[in-house]
Design a protein around this motif. Structure first.
Motif, PDB file in Angstrom:
ATOM      1  N   TYR A 312       0.837  -1.215   0.000  1.00  0.00           N
ATOM      2  CA  TYR A 312       0.000   0.000   0.000  1.00  0.00           C
ATOM      3  C   TYR A 312       0.866   1.256   0.000  1.00  0.00           C
ATOM      4  CZ  TYR A 312      -2.947   3.703   1.913  1.00  0.00           C
ATOM      5  OH  TYR A 312      -3.579   4.897   2.124  1.00  0.00           O
ATOM      6  N   GLU A 313       1.949   1.231   0.755  1.00  0.00           N
ATOM      7  CA  GLU A 313       2.856   2.377   0.811  1.00  0.00           C
ATOM      8  C   GLU A 313       3.448   2.676  -0.562  1.00  0.00           C
ATOM      9  OE1 GLU A 313       7.276   2.845   2.500  1.00  0.00           O
ATOM     10  OE2 GLU A 313       5.800   2.443   4.058  1.00  0.00           O
ATOM     11  N   ARG A 314       3.762   1.632  -1.325  1.00  0.00           N
ATOM     12  CA  ARG A 314       4.371   1.820  -2.642  1.00  0.00           C
ATOM     13  C   ARG A 314       3.338   2.097  -3.726  1.00  0.00           C
ATOM     14  NH1 ARG A 314       9.986   1.114  -2.677  1.00  0.00           N
ATOM     15  NH2 ARG A 314      10.524   1.246  -0.481  1.00  0.00           N
ATOM     16  N   CYS A 315       2.112   1.596  -3.548  1.00  0.00           N
ATOM     17  CA  CYS A 315       1.120   1.662  -4.618  1.00  0.00           C
ATOM     18  C   CYS A 315       0.177   2.862  -4.488  1.00  0.00           C
ATOM     19  CB  CYS A 315       0.294   0.373  -4.604  1.00  0.00           C
ATOM     20  SG  CYS A 315       0.374  -0.519  -6.135  1.00  0.00           S
ATOM     21  N   GLY A 316      -0.093   3.242  -3.263  1.00  0.00           N
ATOM     22  CA  GLY A 316      -1.006   4.356  -3.061  1.00  0.00           C
ATOM     23  C   GLY A 316      -2.443   3.924  -2.823  1.00  0.00           C
ATOM     24  N   ASP A 317      -3.314   4.917  -2.724  1.00  0.00           N
ATOM     25  CA  ASP A 317      -4.712   4.671  -2.349  1.00  0.00           C
ATOM     26  C   ASP A 317      -5.495   3.887  -3.395  1.00  0.00           C
ATOM     27  OD1 ASP A 317      -4.356   5.973   0.023  1.00  0.00           O
ATOM     28  OD2 ASP A 317      -5.090   7.909  -0.698  1.00  0.00           O
ATOM     29  N   VAL A 318      -4.934   3.722  -4.592  1.00  0.00           N
ATOM     30  CA  VAL A 318      -5.664   3.023  -5.645  1.00  0.00           C
ATOM     31  C   VAL A 318      -6.033   1.602  -5.204  1.00  0.00           C
ATOM     32  CG1 VAL A 318      -3.567   2.162  -6.774  1.00  0.00           C
ATOM     33  CG2 VAL A 318      -5.658   2.473  -8.111  1.00  0.00           C
ATOM     34  N   VAL A 319      -5.210   0.988  -4.341  1.00  0.00           N
ATOM     35  CA  VAL A 319      -5.481  -0.395  -3.937  1.00  0.00           C
ATOM     36  C   VAL A 319      -6.656  -0.492  -2.982  1.00  0.00           C
ATOM     37  CG1 VAL A 319      -3.095  -1.102  -4.269  1.00  0.00           C
ATOM     38  CG2 VAL A 319      -3.829  -0.303  -2.022  1.00  0.00           C
ATOM     39  N   LEU A 320      -7.137   0.637  -2.480  1.00  0.00           N
ATOM     40  CA  LEU A 320      -8.278   0.617  -1.565  1.00  0.00           C
ATOM     41  C   LEU A 320      -9.607   0.626  -2.304  1.00  0.00           C
ATOM     42  CD1 LEU A 320      -6.995   3.135   1.157  1.00  0.00           C
ATOM     43  CD2 LEU A 320      -6.785   0.642   1.095  1.00  0.00           C
ATOM     44  N   SER A 321      -9.568   0.770  -3.615  1.00  0.00           N
ATOM     45  CA  SER A 321     -10.796   0.736  -4.405  1.00  0.00           C
ATOM     46  C   SER A 321     -11.495  -0.607  -4.239  1.00  0.00           C
ATOM     47  CB  SER A 321     -10.455   0.965  -5.881  1.00  0.00           C
ATOM     48  OG  SER A 321     -11.540   0.586  -6.704  1.00  0.00           O
ATOM     49  N   ASP A 323     -13.172  -2.358  -6.203  1.00  0.00           N
ATOM     50  CA  ASP A 323     -12.996  -3.244  -7.361  1.00  0.00           C
ATOM     51  C   ASP A 323     -11.590  -3.831  -7.415  1.00  0.00           C
ATOM     52  OD1 ASP A 323     -15.559  -2.894  -8.221  1.00  0.00           O
ATOM     53  OD2 ASP A 323     -15.086  -1.237  -9.570  1.00  0.00           O
ATOM     54  N   ILE A 324     -10.617  -3.053  -6.976  1.00  0.00           N
ATOM     55  CA  ILE A 324      -9.215  -3.444  -7.148  1.00  0.00           C
ATOM     56  C   ILE A 324      -8.668  -4.187  -5.947  1.00  0.00           C
ATOM     57  CG2 ILE A 324      -6.862  -2.485  -7.341  1.00  0.00           C
ATOM     58  CD1 ILE A 324      -8.024  -0.406  -9.253  1.00  0.00           C
ATOM     59  N   ARG A 325      -9.125  -3.856  -4.741  1.00  0.00           N
ATOM     60  CA  ARG A 325      -8.499  -4.423  -3.544  1.00  0.00           C
ATOM     61  C   ARG A 325      -8.477  -5.960  -3.528  1.00  0.00           C
ATOM     62  NH1 ARG A 325      -8.146  -2.385   2.613  1.00  0.00           N
ATOM     63  NH2 ARG A 325      -7.062  -4.238   3.411  1.00  0.00           N
ATOM     64  N   ASP A 353      -5.425   2.321 -12.133  1.00  0.00           N
ATOM     65  CA  ASP A 353      -6.774   2.291 -11.573  1.00  0.00           C
ATOM     66  C   ASP A 353      -7.760   1.467 -12.399  1.00  0.00           C
ATOM     67  OD1 ASP A 353      -6.897   3.927 -13.760  1.00  0.00           O
ATOM     68  OD2 ASP A 353      -7.693   5.682 -12.698  1.00  0.00           O
ATOM     69  N   LYS A 354      -7.232   0.661 -13.335  1.00  0.00           N
ATOM     70  CA  LYS A 354      -8.113  -0.195 -14.128  1.00  0.00           C
ATOM     71  C   LYS A 354      -8.009  -1.630 -13.628  1.00  0.00           C
ATOM     72  CE  LYS A 354      -8.122   2.514 -18.393  1.00  0.00           C
ATOM     73  NZ  LYS A 354      -7.859   2.510 -19.847  1.00  0.00           N
ATOM     74  N   LYS A 355      -9.153  -2.209 -13.344  1.00  0.00           N
ATOM     75  CA  LYS A 355      -9.185  -3.559 -12.807  1.00  0.00           C
ATOM     76  C   LYS A 355      -8.555  -4.538 -13.784  1.00  0.00           C
ATOM     77  CE  LYS A 355     -12.360  -7.059 -11.005  1.00  0.00           C
ATOM     78  NZ  LYS A 355     -13.780  -7.412 -10.756  1.00  0.00           N
ATOM     79  N   GLU A 356      -8.718  -4.302 -15.092  1.00  0.00           N
ATOM     80  CA  GLU A 356      -8.176  -5.219 -16.098  1.00  0.00           C
ATOM     81  C   GLU A 356      -6.651  -5.313 -15.998  1.00  0.00           C
ATOM     82  OE1 GLU A 356     -12.070  -3.615 -17.430  1.00  0.00           O
ATOM     83  OE2 GLU A 356     -10.216  -2.752 -16.650  1.00  0.00           O
ATOM     84  N   LEU A 357      -6.003  -4.185 -15.701  1.00  0.00           N
ATOM     85  CA  LEU A 357      -4.538  -4.186 -15.567  1.00  0.00           C
ATOM     86  C   LEU A 357      -4.106  -5.011 -14.368  1.00  0.00           C
ATOM     87  CD1 LEU A 357      -3.765  -0.428 -16.356  1.00  0.00           C
ATOM     88  CD2 LEU A 357      -3.567  -2.393 -17.889  1.00  0.00           C
ATOM     89  N   TRP A 358      -4.872  -4.921 -13.296  1.00  0.00           N
ATOM     90  CA  TRP A 358      -4.541  -5.700 -12.091  1.00  0.00           C
ATOM     91  C   TRP A 358      -4.742  -7.192 -12.329  1.00  0.00           C
ATOM     92  CZ3 TRP A 358      -2.352  -4.152  -7.587  1.00  0.00           C
ATOM     93  CH2 TRP A 358      -2.200  -2.779  -7.411  1.00  0.00           C
ATOM     94  N   GLU A 359      -5.820  -7.544 -13.012  1.00  0.00           N
ATOM     95  CA  GLU A 359      -6.058  -8.965 -13.288  1.00  0.00           C
ATOM     96  C   GLU A 359      -5.002  -9.529 -14.223  1.00  0.00           C
ATOM     97  OE1 GLU A 359     -10.090  -8.882 -14.632  1.00  0.00           O
ATOM     98  OE2 GLU A 359     -10.906  -9.265 -12.619  1.00  0.00           O
TER      99      GLU A 359
END
Length: 959
Positions: A312-321, A323-325, A353-359
């Motif tokens: 979380y420290e390296r990625c930022g608040d985006v991981v708290l979404s 859809d993404i978390r 911030d795109k779920k597709e990129l995380w998947e």
């Protein structure tokens, strides 16, 4: 005329100074010219020295004070010369106007003559050997580092462990080890910075060594830190030693891959006297051992919570979404708690911030693919250095083989070693299974030492691969996908939840395929696998049918593992596997029959243990190369035909532990196996040993054996063990067999009154357990013990011996080594015992660490007589339970200096405790017992009572 001599002398004496004064006027023009030329040369020297100074300052050096002073003097002289030249020019102008001032000309000439001397002197001073030096280095040079918030719990604890070890005078050389990217360097930088401002060391020297060891480079780095310059390589060692021998130093050798001798470099050996320290960070435990480290601290991976916080420290608040978390948490899990991987992936996914990129990133990580930016360069390549450093190709193959097993899977060492031994090219230059197994275990230690395998969660009989190391192995094998050596390619789909096998076209290009731990039910395909060597189908618990032609196109197959499946029969195409080395059908409980095996002439291992086969397979007697046969708990064991076992002349490992009992006729066939080194058998009684002359068989040639005579199977983790249950007689000569055992257990035997009749001459016995031995009155009668008998015994466990009156009878002969290694004694349910030891016997128990006496109704005293001085110095644990008549531990109050824990339950007559060490008040919670018993204890004085009260904890009920 005689008076002229003195006159001439006077005139000559006066003429020299007059002439010099006249010269100031006469030679002014020439002296000005000379001064101009000398000043030009001085300026050239100055310019050269200033250039050298500028070059030195660009690399952080500082010019020396002599150079500063010289340059100031040059500047002053330049000013003075300019003034002289200006005055001379003005004088020349005045002379052209016919104005002659001889006094001014004289004074100027005198100044010029003096200045010429000053310029010449200053030129002579400008021949500097060096113009600049390295600045004075602080004792500890601050290093840029930080422990991220996500690492504080795990890494700060490890940091404290390192800090404590660093301040322990017993540790002069310590090692911080762990896999690449786990944070060893970060931790040591934090230790380095913590030393800033302290006076613990005169100097802290940090040297990054890296993979290619270069002692000269190490010397240069140390010399630079100490402000030393070397004229030649030959002087480095002696000058470093002379500089450091009177200095309290801390030397940190970061990223060491190969051990070396500190003396070779010129580093004085750290010890208690000089209070110097050396700390090594390395991926190799073997390097720690070779360097002679006093302490090893292994850096652990982060917990799930710590890993998430760092991510979380390296990625930022985006991981708290929302859809993404969920996907991000799985991404972090794939990083396996490795800080390097977490930071790399976190940086790559920052603000995505795109779920597709995380998947897609999760897919790549699950597939061990370096698609995530930075993974190949920053994670896989650094980890691959450890793989490269394994050396021989055979060791690398053994490591890569582990990728066939699932991620986070405890790999049984015996299973892994068996696979390595059975594969051609893995274990070479050995003569038999024993040597091959030993060499394989050595390879395993090399891989573990490189931190590429770690101890499994189920104990030291298992190993496991870290997630990222598993991904590394898969990635390395994928690099050979375009190689012509297709037998080196691996298809690892273990524990992927597969319901169907891969399509036929996927099988052809691989040398090893693992489909273990899936949910495949049917293998209704005929894959063309011309290069397939190993096939793992084990632990597909729902697999019950295999197509009749499944094995037809696998001509090179060497290992086939179908264990823990529900197959009911094997296809006839199995007989075509003429190059098969290992066939493993363990725990195939639904398997009823197998096709004839006589064509498998290369078979070396056949494992039918725990299988449901009802008919003994045909053709086994023809397997002349068979080295290991496991028929343990084999359903058709009773149907083993005669003259089959004896024909397997190359057998080295035979396992025939069975439910019920083996036909004693087979013992005769076992005796004929001359290459046997490992044997596991079950027999109903000892008569078979007599009938087939096995009591005098070559038991000493066996490296391992498990022998069960009657009763159930209770085995300890050692290589030579024997259980004897329910025997009413012990034939003459049984001692010859028993004396080779390391673990020996007797249960429900009735004949002997003294066990030393059987074990008195044993030199190998380490564990002795006796239970329900009704006739036994004494364990050891010293008259029946050889001079070096029982010298290795470590544990003695006695349970339910209703007629036992004493453990030891008679005096121990001197000198005597018996029982010198005995560490643990447990006595339970021996109702006739009144005393455990004589004072004479206690003298020989100087290694005893644990003593437990339980349920002995007549026990009155533990030690009879006066306890000798310095007795039981290593006794740590004393447990006394259900001893209603126990009134004392010894007739005098004993002093037990090493005792750490006392447990007392239901010993109402015991009123005094043993005297303990002087520092006992610093220990908490080490005496356990009921409150009523505690309050009835008798004390020497109130001070003793208060000390003991500080270490007492109530035990409310019996253990």
């Amino acid at each position: 005329m005689d008076y002229l001599g003195p006159v001439v002398q006077v005139i000559l004496f006066l003429w020299a100074p007059v002439s010099r004064q006249i010269g100031y006027l006469k030679h002014l023009n020439d002296n000005i010219t000379k001064l101009t030329n000398e000043t030009k040369e001085l300026k050239c020297n100055r310019d050269d020295i200033q250039a050298n100074v500028e070059a030195a300052t660009t690399v952080g050096k500082t010019r020396i004070r002599q150079v500063d002073n010289w340059l100031l003097e040059v500047s002053d002289i330049e000013t003075e010369v300019d003034s002289i030249r200006l005055e001379f020019e003005q004088m020349r102008t005045c002379l052209n106007g016919c104005c002659t001032d001889h006094l001014s000309r004289y004074k100027l000439g005198k100044r010029v003559a003096k200045m010429n001397k000053d310029v010449q002197n200053l030129k002579g001073k400008g021949g500097f050997d060096r113009v600049a030096v390295s600045p004075l280095r602080p004792k500890v040079l601050e290093m840029q580092t930080s422990l991220p918030r996500g690492q504080q719990n795990t890494s700060e604890k490890t940091l404290e462990d390192i800090w404590q070890c660093l301040h322990d005078e017993e540790n002069s050389m310590m090692c911080v080890c762990g896999m690449g990217g786990i944070g060893k360097t970060t931790l040591m930088k934090a230790v380095n910075n913590r030393l800033i401002g302290t006076h613990e060391f005169d100097v802290v020297i940090w040297v990054t060594v890296s993979k290619d060891l270069n002692l000269g480079s190490i010397q240069e780095k140390i010399g630079n830190i100490l402000g030393m310059e070397f004229r030649s390589n030959e002087e480095k060692r002696d000058r470093l030693f002379a500089r450091l021998k009177n200095v309290r130093y801390l030397l940190i050798l970061d990223d060491l891959w190969e051990a070396f001798n500190l003396d070779q470099v010129g580093i004085p050996k750290p010890d208690k006297q000089n209070r110097c320290k050396v700390v090594i960070t390395t991926r190799s435990i073997a390097v720690c051992n070779a360097m002679g480290a006093d302490m090893q601290i292994k850096v652990k991976t982060l917990t799930r919570e710590e890993a998430w916080n760092l991510f979380y420290e390296r990625c930022g608040d985006v991981v708290l979404s929302p859809d993404i978390r969920p996907v991000a948490e799985k991404v972090v899990e794939e990083c396996g708690g490795l800080p390097l991987a977490i930071k790399t992936v976190g940086r790559a996914m920052h603000r995505k911030d795109k779920k597709e990129l995380w998947e897609n990133a999760l897919r790549a990580l699950k597939g061990s693919s370096p698609e995530v930016p930075g993974m190949e360069r920053e994670v896989f390549l650094p980890l691959k250095l450890s793989y490269d450093y394994l050396g021989e190709d055979s060791i690398k193959l053994c490591f890569l083989y582990c990728s066939l097993f699932p991620v986070n899977y405890d790999i049984e060492i015996d299973e892994l070693v068996t696979c390595w031994v059975m594969e051609e090219g893995f274990i070479e230059n050995v003569n038999n299974l024993e040597e091959a197994s030993n060499k394989a275990h050595g390879i395993l230690e090399r891989i573990k030492d490189a931190c590429l395998l770690e101890e499994g969660s189920r104990g030291n009989e298992y190993v496991r691969m870290h997630d990222l190391v598993h991904d590394l192995a898969v990635w390395i094998t994928s690099l050979s996908s375009s190689s012509s050596a297709s037998n080196s390619r691996v298809l690892a789909l273990s524990a992927e939840g597969l319901l169907q096998p891969p399509e036929e076209k996927m099988w052809g290009g691989f040398g090893r395929i693992s489909l273990m731990h899936n949910k495949i039910k049917h293998l209704q395909i005929t894959p063309n696998c011309p290069n397939l060597i190993s096939l793992f189908l084990n632990d597909n618990y729902q697999l019950h049918t295999i197509h009749s032609s499944f094995f037809e196109l696998m001509p090179k197959l060497q290992i086939l593992d179908l264990s823990n499946t529900c197959i009911e029969s094997l296809p006839m195409s199995l007989s075509l596997l003429v190059n098969l080395h290992a066939l493993i059908l363990r725990y195939c409980r639904d398997l009823v029959e197998v096709p004839p095996l006589g064509q498998l002439k290369e078979l070396q291992l056949l494992d039918l243990s725990f299988s449901g086969i009802k008919k003994f397979p045909q053709g086994i007697a023809s397997l002349g190369k068979l080295k290991r046969l496991d028929l343990s708990y084999f359903n058709a064991f009773a149907a083993v035909p005669p003259n089959v076992i004896s024909r397997l002349s190359n057998l080295e490992d035979l396992r025939m532990l069975v439910l019920g009992h083996m036909s004693e006729a087979i013992l005769g066939e076992v005796v004929s196996l001359r290459r046997l080194t490992s044997l596991s058998i079950s027999v109903s009684g000892l008569n078979g040993f007599i009938a087939h002359d096995m009591l005098h068989w070559s038991w000493s040639d066996l490296r391992r054996f498990k022998i069960q005579v009657g009763g159930n199977f209770i085995f300890k983790g050692c290589d030579k063990q024997m259980n004897i249950c329910g025997c009413d007689s012990f034939p003459h000569g049984i001692e010859e067999l028993i004396k080779h055992a390391k673990f020996l257990r007797f249960e429900k035997c009735k004949v002997l009154t003294r066990l030393s009749q059987l074990v008195g001459d044993s030199k190998s016995l380490r564990w002795l357990q006796i239970k329900d031995f009704n006739g036994l009155k004494c364990i050891i009668d010293w008259r029946e013990v050889g001079d070096d008998g029982l010298q290795c015994l470590e544990e003695l466990d006695l349970h339910t011996l209703p007629k036992l009156e004493k453990l030891f009878d008679g005096s121990v002969p001197r000198p005597h080594t018996s029982l010198r290694q005995l560490r643990k004694i447990k006595v339970e349910e021996c109702p006739k015992l009144r005393c455990l030891f004589s004072s004479n016997m206690v003298e020989h128990l100087n290694q005893l660490e644990e003593l437990s006496v339980i349920g002995c109704d007549r026990m009155e005293e533990i030690i009879e007589g006066v306890l000798p001085d310095n007795a039981l110095l290593k006794l740590h644990v004393l447990q006394l339970r259900r001893l209603p008549k126990l009134s004392s531990i010894c007739s005098q109050q004993p002093s037990l200096a090493s005792l750490e824990k006392i447990r007392i339950n239901m010993c109402p007559k015991l009123k005094k405790l043993p005297l303990l060490w002087s520092g006992i008040q610093e220990i908490q919670g080490k005496i356990e017992g009921e409150r009523e018993w505690w309050e009835g204890l008798q004390w020497e004085d109130d001070n003793t009572k208060s000390i003991y009260a500080g270490i007492y904890s109530e035990r409310r009920r019996p253990i």
